[in-house]
Design a protein around this motif. Structure first.
Motif, PDB file in Angstrom:
ATOM      1  N   TYR A   1       0.856  -1.179   0.000  1.00 28.31           N
ATOM      2  CA  TYR A   1       0.000   0.000   0.000  1.00 28.31           C
ATOM      3  C   TYR A   1       0.898   1.237   0.000  1.00 28.31           C
ATOM      4  O   TYR A   1       2.027   1.183   0.510  1.00 28.31           O
TER       5      TYR A   1
ATOM      6  N   GLU B   1      -5.327   0.074   5.437  1.00 30.67           N
ATOM      7  CA  GLU B   1      -4.761   0.186   4.085  1.00 30.67           C
ATOM      8  C   GLU B   1      -3.300   0.620   4.165  1.00 30.67           C
ATOM      9  O   GLU B   1      -2.913   1.724   3.781  1.00 30.67           O
TER      10      GLU B   1
ATOM     11  N   LYS C   1       0.304  -5.973   0.597  1.00 29.48           N
ATOM     12  CA  LYS C   1      -0.963  -6.474   0.074  1.00 29.48           C
ATOM     13  C   LYS C   1      -0.836  -7.973  -0.197  1.00 29.48           C
ATOM     14  O   LYS C   1       0.228  -8.567  -0.024  1.00 29.48           O
TER      15      LYS C   1
ATOM     16  N   GLU D   1      -8.029  -6.811  -0.627  1.00 28.98           N
ATOM     17  CA  GLU D   1      -6.734  -6.287  -1.065  1.00 28.98           C
ATOM     18  C   GLU D   1      -5.567  -6.936  -0.337  1.00 28.98           C
ATOM     19  O   GLU D   1      -4.458  -6.976  -0.856  1.00 28.98           O
TER      20      GLU D   1
ATOM     21  N   ALA E   1     -10.522  -0.799   7.867  1.00 25.73           N
ATOM     22  CA  ALA E   1      -9.650  -1.197   6.771  1.00 25.73           C
ATOM     23  C   ALA E   1      -8.257  -0.613   7.003  1.00 25.73           C
ATOM     24  O   ALA E   1      -8.080   0.605   6.952  1.00 25.73           O
TER      25      ALA E   1
ATOM     26  N   THR F   1      -9.730  -5.298   5.093  1.00 24.53           N
ATOM     27  CA  THR F   1      -9.134  -5.501   3.769  1.00 24.53           C
ATOM     28  C   THR F   1      -8.858  -6.979   3.495  1.00 24.53           C
ATOM     29  O   THR F   1      -8.594  -7.361   2.356  1.00 24.53           O
TER      30      THR F   1
END
Length: 213
Positions: free
Chosen positions: A73, A205, A209, A153, A203, A149
């Motif tokens: 990310y 982020e 990932k 992702e 999430a 996530t």
């Protein structure tokens, strides 16, 4: 009149002192943020180097032959948070479930309380009993977590963060250094399963990932 002037003087002095202390705190936090940002760059560089190294990489030979870099990310300062550490008391070692039949002994070492965008969260941090007996790992702590996530992702099984035993009740959690367990890359590995109590309703982020579907 003298009493009023004295009160004004005391009030003004307190305001100056408060601003000074706030400035010192802001400078200290800014420096800590910069250090953590640099740590993320170093972390990503080291991860990519290890995954490309045939002697260290968890990748299968086929995947490593096509490996260029992990998918991270974008680095996000929002996910570098200051947490309050509360050491656990009278916890007993327990067998942590893994992706295989292996059940290593862990100890709940403490709880980390923090906020992201005004929302309060808590994560348990653990200590691997066997690992803590090895040289260089006496103060090593294990922070597994899952979030919104996962399965989209990021890796469906959650991610990990390496930590050290805090020297105070304040500690930085840098989610930009979250990484996947090795079993996300290769089924030959046995990886701890993230405890349900460490599932975050947000999430995250940040960090690594998922590798591929």
């Amino acid at each position: 009149m003298k009493i009023i002037l004295l009160k004004i003087y005391i009030f003004a002095k307190k305001r100056i002192m408060f601003k000074y202390l706030f400035f010192i705190f802001w400078i200290g936090f800014s420096l800590a943020q910069k250090e953590e940002l640099q740590a993320v760059y170093d972390f990503q560089k080291q991860m990519n180097a290890e995954f490309a190294d045939s002697l260290k990489s968890p990748l299968t030979d086929e995947d490593r032959a096509h490996f260029k870099a992990l998918d991270f990310y974008p680095i996000n300062e929002k996910f570098i948070v200051e947490a309050t550490f509360v050491k656990a008391k009278k916890e007993k070692p327990f067998k942590m479930k893994t992706s295989t039949d292996r059940t290593p002994m862990y100890l709940k070492y403490g709880v980390l309380h923090f906020e992201i965008e005004g929302n309060k969260f808590a994560l348990n941090v653990y200590q691997n009993i066997e690992l803590s007996r090895k040289p260089g790992f006496k103060d090593y702590l294990f922070l597994p977590f899952s979030d919104l996530t996962c399965g989209k992702e990021s890796y469906i099984g959650g991610r990990y963060i390496d930590m050290r035993i805090p020297t105070s009740d304040k500690v930085i959690i840098n989610f930009n250094k979250a990484y996947n367990p090795y079993c996300a890359y290769n089924y030959k590995y046995s990886c701890p399963i993230v405890p349900l109590e460490n599932d975050l309703a947000i999430a995250i982020e940040a960090g690594v990932k998922k590798f591929h579907d």
